[in-house]
Enzyme design. Structure first.
Site, short mmCIF file in Angstrom:
data_model
loop_
_atom_site.label_atom_id
_atom_site.label_comp_id
_atom_site.label_asym_id
_atom_site.label_seq_id
_atom_site.Cartn_x
_atom_site.Cartn_y
_atom_site.Cartn_z
N CYS A 79 0.86 -1.19 0.00
CA CYS A 79 0.00 0.00 0.00
C CYS A 79 0.90 1.24 0.00
O CYS A 79 1.93 1.27 0.67
CB CYS A 79 -0.89 -0.01 1.24
SG CYS A 79 -2.09 1.32 1.26
N ASN A 169 -9.80 3.82 2.77
CA ASN A 169 -9.07 5.09 2.70
C ASN A 169 -8.28 5.24 1.40
O ASN A 169 -7.46 6.13 1.28
CB ASN A 169 -8.15 5.26 3.92
CG ASN A 169 -7.12 4.16 4.03
OD1 ASN A 169 -7.04 3.28 3.16
ND2 ASN A 169 -6.32 4.18 5.08
N MET A 315 -9.03 14.06 4.04
CA MET A 315 -9.97 14.82 3.20
C MET A 315 -10.06 16.23 3.79
O MET A 315 -10.32 16.38 4.98
CB MET A 315 -11.37 14.21 3.30
CG MET A 315 -11.55 12.91 2.62
SD MET A 315 -13.15 12.20 3.10
CE MET A 315 -14.08 12.42 1.61
N HIS A 336 3.48 8.19 7.37
CA HIS A 336 2.78 7.95 6.09
C HIS A 336 1.50 8.78 5.99
O HIS A 336 0.76 8.64 5.04
CB HIS A 336 2.48 6.48 5.93
CG HIS A 336 1.24 6.00 6.65
ND1 HIS A 336 0.99 6.28 7.97
CD2 HIS A 336 0.19 5.26 6.21
CE1 HIS A 336 -0.16 5.72 8.31
NE2 HIS A 336 -0.67 5.10 7.27
N ALA A 338 -1.40 11.52 8.48
CA ALA A 338 -1.72 12.17 9.74
C ALA A 338 -1.90 11.13 10.84
O ALA A 338 -1.55 11.36 11.99
CB ALA A 338 -2.99 13.00 9.58
#
Length: 407
Positions: A79, A169, A315, A336, A338
């Site tokens: 990922c 996400n 977002m 990676h 927040a």
DNA sequence: ATGTAC
């Protein structure tokens, strides 16, 4: 200039870049469990976005010698993020960004992959030729070799998932940097096939250690030991899945760029000035403190001196293109993102759809109750996270989203 | 995160 703090440890030192950010008790407990494993090289490095995860905390760097922990790498092998800067600027964009969002949604399959009989938008019905060609050139041979030994991998979504986004996400964004330049940014991993590979080897690790699982602080920290068949096979499989993930992001980015190029009213543009494609959930053979080891970055990005990385906010929040400072104490790593402040269920309970609409009023994105667990308030303050890792990375570009596509 | 079964 920030540096690490030491967290109490029953094992190897735990060095944490968490000054000024919240550190949950369940994350500390997990870090202490991991630090007790007999396979850790030197210490564990903790990134400022750290939070609880299955097996090991998300936002940590775990170097091992002679073994690897499949559940620490996690179920979304490889990922990561991909970003490109374009020669478009804010004034080239149309007033309504909805059309751009629809064009991107049309170009990249996204969302759930349903059972075989049901209609789904999450995979290719018929993969484009470009996708099939990349599969044949870079992935097919390695996949066949794995299937010979692990036939359970044969019937997975593999080729039909190459160049598709997924859910949760995973996202695609159009962003503007501090100079009003347009960027495309996306987040995805190794989809169905990587997930299956992870599951297979998480089980193998537990079985291989069956006699002494009780000695482990957490069964999800079961490891495969060097010299065993499963260790060698996992290393081969995880590297293959990471390549799948990297190409997956590359294909999606190509499709986003060509789809936006096809929009009426936009000037011609280039998208090759700055290209970054980095994993944040992966394992790599690296040398640290005079020893070859396997570095597991679970929600962490490689930040060697000069390496470019991507740190998304959430977002409605800022994202960053960063350059690594090669800090050896972090095993040359950074955060990676927040990091979650609230679990998905807690976020859905705490916030209403109106809260979410208010928080994302400057972004053309989904505003339905299905994305409440991804609302900006569910995440830590990205500015505090960046401050806490000022000695790990320099900020090269600061991006703000204008369009966000979610699966 | 994903696929599948409930």
């Amino acid at each position: 200039m920030s540096s690490y703090v030491l967290i109490d440890s029953p094992g190897v030192p735990i060095k944490a870049w968490t000054r000024g950010v919240d550190l949950a008790d369940n994350a500390i407990e997990q870090l202490q469990n991991t630090a007790r494993l007999p396979i850790i090289h030197s210490h564990i490095a903790v990134m400022p976005d750290v939070h609880w995860g299955m097996g090991a905390t998300i936002g940590s760097v775990i170097p091992t010698v002679g073994a690897v922990v499949p559940a620490a790498v996690g179920v979304d092998i490889g990922c990561g993020m991909c970003a490109v800067q374009t020669t478009l600027t804010a004034r080239d964009l149309p007033d309504s960004l909805k059309a751009m969002r629809l064009v991107i949604e049309e170009a990249v399959p996204h969302g759930r992959t349903a059972g075989r009989s049901r209609r789904d938008k999450g995979s290719w019905g018929e993969p484009p030729r470009r996708v099939t060609n990349l599969w044949k050139a870079h992935l097919a041979q390695g996949f066949e070799a794995l299937c010979d030994r692990y036939p359970v991998l044969v019937k997975t979504n593999n080729l039909c998932h190459l160049g598709t986004l997924g859910t949760g996400n995973h996202f695609i964004e159009v962003c503007l940097d501090e100079g009003e330049r347009v960027w495309f940014l996306l987040h995805s991993g190794s989809r169905g096939v990587g997930n299956r590979i992870a599951m297979v080897f998480i089980e193998k690790a537990k079985k291989d250690m069956a006699g002494h699982l009780g000695d482990l602080p957490d069964q999800n920290l079961a490891y495969l030991s060097e010299g065993s068949v499963h260790y060698a096979d996992y290393v081969e499989a995880v590297l293959w899945a990471q390549e799948f993930a990297r190409i997956n992001r590359q294909v999606m980015m190509e499709h986003v760029v060509s789809a936006v190029r096809g929009m009426k009213g936009l000037p011609r543009f280039e998208a090759d000035r700055m290209v970054v494609n980095c994993h944040h959930n992966y394992v790599a053979a690296e040398r640290h403190f005079d020893r070859e080891c396997l570095v597991t970055r679970k929600g962490a990005v490689r930040a060697g001196a000069g390496d470019l990385g991507i740190i998304p906010g959430s977002m409605g929040a800022k994202s960053f293109i960063v350059r690594g400072r090669g800090n050896p104490e972090s095993f040359e790593s950074c955060s990676h993102g927040a990091g979650r402040a609230l679990s998905r269920t807690a976020a859905k309970k705490r916030y209403t759809l109106d809260d979410h609409i208010e928080a994302t009023r400057h972004v053309e994105c989904r505003k339905d109750s299905g994305v409440l667990d991804e609302t900006p308030m569910a995440y830590k303050d990205i500015d505090a996270v960046m401050k806490a890792q000022a000695d790990l990375v320099d900020i090269v570009h600061t991006l703000r989203q204008v369009v966000c596509v979610k699966g």
